[in-house]
Design an enzyme around this catalytic site. Sequence first.
Site, PDB file in Angstrom:
ATOM      1  N   TYR A 141       1.673  -5.636   4.516  1.00 58.11           N
ATOM      2  CA  TYR A 141       0.570  -6.043   3.649  1.00 58.11           C
ATOM      3  C   TYR A 141      -0.373  -7.032   4.334  1.00 58.11           C
ATOM      4  O   TYR A 141      -1.538  -7.103   3.994  1.00 58.11           O
ATOM      5  CB  TYR A 141       1.111  -6.709   2.373  1.00 58.11           C
ATOM      6  CG  TYR A 141       1.606  -5.744   1.326  1.00 58.11           C
ATOM      7  CD1 TYR A 141       2.628  -4.847   1.614  1.00 58.11           C
ATOM      8  CD2 TYR A 141       1.068  -5.741   0.046  1.00 58.11           C
ATOM      9  CE1 TYR A 141       3.094  -3.978   0.649  1.00 58.11           C
ATOM     10  CE2 TYR A 141       1.530  -4.873  -0.922  1.00 58.11           C
ATOM     11  CZ  TYR A 141       2.544  -3.998  -0.626  1.00 58.11           C
ATOM     12  OH  TYR A 141       3.001  -3.137  -1.581  1.00 58.11           O
ATOM     13  N   LYS A 191      14.986  -0.349   7.882  1.00 59.66           N
ATOM     14  CA  LYS A 191      14.871   0.962   8.534  1.00 59.66           C
ATOM     15  C   LYS A 191      15.152   0.711  10.017  1.00 59.66           C
ATOM     16  O   LYS A 191      14.333   0.950  10.903  1.00 59.66           O
ATOM     17  CB  LYS A 191      13.465   1.535   8.283  1.00 59.66           C
ATOM     18  CG  LYS A 191      13.243   2.929   8.792  1.00 59.66           C
ATOM     19  CD  LYS A 191      13.913   4.025   7.970  1.00 59.66           C
ATOM     20  CE  LYS A 191      13.739   5.374   8.616  1.00 59.66           C
ATOM     21  NZ  LYS A 191      14.548   6.440   8.005  1.00 59.66           N
ATOM     22  N   ASP A 223      15.907   4.700   3.152  1.00 63.57           N
ATOM     23  CA  ASP A 223      15.954   6.056   2.567  1.00 63.57           C
ATOM     24  C   ASP A 223      17.266   6.253   1.806  1.00 63.57           C
ATOM     25  O   ASP A 223      17.299   6.788   0.693  1.00 63.57           O
ATOM     26  CB  ASP A 223      15.708   7.150   3.624  1.00 63.57           C
ATOM     27  CG  ASP A 223      16.367   6.882   4.966  1.00 63.57           C
ATOM     28  OD1 ASP A 223      17.050   5.846   5.123  1.00 63.57           O
ATOM     29  OD2 ASP A 223      16.219   7.724   5.874  1.00 63.57           O
ATOM     30  N   ASP A 247       8.480  -3.153  -2.881  1.00 61.22           N
ATOM     31  CA  ASP A 247       7.505  -2.643  -3.847  1.00 61.22           C
ATOM     32  C   ASP A 247       7.935  -1.270  -4.343  1.00 61.22           C
ATOM     33  O   ASP A 247       8.015  -1.009  -5.546  1.00 61.22           O
ATOM     34  CB  ASP A 247       6.126  -2.567  -3.167  1.00 61.22           C
ATOM     35  CG  ASP A 247       5.076  -1.989  -4.087  1.00 61.22           C
ATOM     36  OD1 ASP A 247       5.047  -2.373  -5.271  1.00 61.22           O
ATOM     37  OD2 ASP A 247       4.284  -1.138  -3.634  1.00 61.22           O
ATOM     38  N   ASP A 251       9.755   0.028  -8.321  1.00 64.58           N
ATOM     39  CA  ASP A 251       9.213   1.026  -9.269  1.00 64.58           C
ATOM     40  C   ASP A 251      10.288   2.062  -9.565  1.00 64.58           C
ATOM     41  O   ASP A 251      10.468   2.487 -10.700  1.00 64.58           O
ATOM     42  CB  ASP A 251       7.972   1.736  -8.688  1.00 64.58           C
ATOM     43  CG  ASP A 251       6.662   1.055  -9.086  1.00 64.58           C
ATOM     44  OD1 ASP A 251       6.640  -0.196  -9.179  1.00 64.58           O
ATOM     45  OD2 ASP A 251       5.661   1.766  -9.307  1.00 64.58           O
TER      46      ASP A 251
HETATM   47  C1  IPM Z   1       3.009  -4.830  -7.301  1.00 62.24           C
HETATM   48  C2  IPM Z   1       1.776  -4.022  -6.959  1.00 62.24           C
HETATM   49  C3  IPM Z   1       0.999  -4.716  -5.852  1.00 62.24           C
HETATM   50  C4  IPM Z   1       1.876  -4.695  -4.609  1.00 62.24           C
HETATM   51  C5  IPM Z   1      -0.385  -4.125  -5.530  1.00 62.24           C
HETATM   52  C6  IPM Z   1      -1.246  -3.976  -6.741  1.00 62.24           C
HETATM   53  C7  IPM Z   1      -1.082  -4.948  -4.495  1.00 62.24           C
HETATM   54  O1  IPM Z   1       2.104  -2.709  -6.657  1.00 62.24           O
HETATM   55  O2  IPM Z   1       2.872  -6.015  -7.645  1.00 62.24           O
HETATM   56  O3  IPM Z   1       4.113  -4.289  -7.262  1.00 62.24           O
HETATM   57  O4  IPM Z   1       1.948  -3.675  -3.914  1.00 62.24           O
HETATM   58  O5  IPM Z   1       2.495  -5.722  -4.338  1.00 62.24           O
HETATM   59 MN    MN Z   2       4.173  -2.237  -7.088  1.00 63.34          MN
END
Ligand code: IPM
Ligand code: MN
Length: 353
Positions: A141, A191, A223, A247, A251
């Site tokens: 990032y 990784k 993975d 990240d 999710d």
């Molecule tokens: C999160 C989001 C952010 C990230 C984006 C919007 C920059 O996906 O907070 O998980 O990738 O950190």
């Molecule tokens: Mn995110």
Amino acid sequence: MDFQITLLPGDGIGPEVIEKSVQVLKTIENKSDNQFHFSYEQIGGCSIDANGSALTKEALAACQKSDAVLLGAVGGPKWDNPDSKIRPEQGLLALRKGLGVYANLRPVKVHPALISASPLKEEKLTGVDMLVVRELTGGLYFGEPKGRSIINGQEHAVDTLIYSEEEIRRIVKMSFEFARNRKKKVTSVDKANVLESSRLWRKIAIEVSRDFPDVALEHMLVDTASMRLVTSPFSFDVIVTENMFGDILTDEASVLTGSMGMLPSASLGNGKPGLYEPIHGSAPDIAGKGIANPVGMILSAALMLRYSLHMDREATMIEQAVDQSITDGCRTLDMGGSLSTSAMTEEILKRMQ
Ligand code: IPM
Ligand code: MN
Ligand code: NAD
């Protein structure tokens, strides 16, 4: 005590859910001796529209001066042009960097009453309770060089995955400290079969683990980890990993809990203030409809009470009210129910009395 809390509603459902967390915090304030002073700043797309930048210097300075920062979400289709130089997400990254919050804690706990809301089988979900510690101010990032250039007439783009040993050491150490008070297991996700940065990560993780003989360390390739998250999620206690892996994996992990709208997060650095935000985004597909799940945002406010304002009892009160509302069958659309954002919040508030 008096606490200064900066609110950054942002875009999409951000303002809809942040308003609900403020309602919850005001209820807590009435029950305690503490005073909360709220002030609002802009971030993301709304700040681009108003100020030409996703986070102004003034807004960042206001956040840096406060005791804690609560954020909704940023982004949306209006600002998604891939050629645009100014993007909502830059505001969030500048904020994280500007506050120095390198450790993003993302607890993932499956509520027994929500097992049917997840696509996974019940036997996979029983007892799932993990903490993902995502490195937040390094890696892909932020690494330099980053950008686009023309080489031999072709457009090229570069992002750099770079970590210093100190950046790795501090986040791994923090994850061991959390594991010590949990199930005493750290899974370091990397990784290392491909990436040099991951091989350094692994080496430092082993070094740090020597100071924590009571905590088990396992290494797992990212993975494999993404597969294990759905085949044996109950086998994880603390996961520590670099920025982008964390990240993506969180999710995925949110699916275990029934919805993306459930997960809170706390971002901590060495000093104050902490940054608190749900892990979900601005959800443009449901924005403006009043149907967003406020739980991730409200639980983020609870984490703020615990980690930045030393109000552990009050944090637990919020968490128990959320748990009880779910046990009692209260659900927004994404959880398989029909309550609006406001109605779900009212149910939580009722259980805090
Ligand atoms: C999160 C989001 C952010 C990230 C984006 C919007 C920059 O996906 O907070 O998980 O990738 O950190
Ligand atoms: Mn995110
Ligand atoms: P998203 O998290 O916004 O939405 C993914 C899916 O989950 C959508 O179907 C959405 O409706 C649902 N969802 C998310 N939060 C919910 C909630 N509270 N209640 C009910 N349903 C919910 O991800 P996306 O659609 O890929 O991204 C949209 C925008 O948000 C992008 O611009 C992205 O950059 C941004 N984003 C911001 C943050 C943040 O501010 N921290 C985090 C992730 C994404």
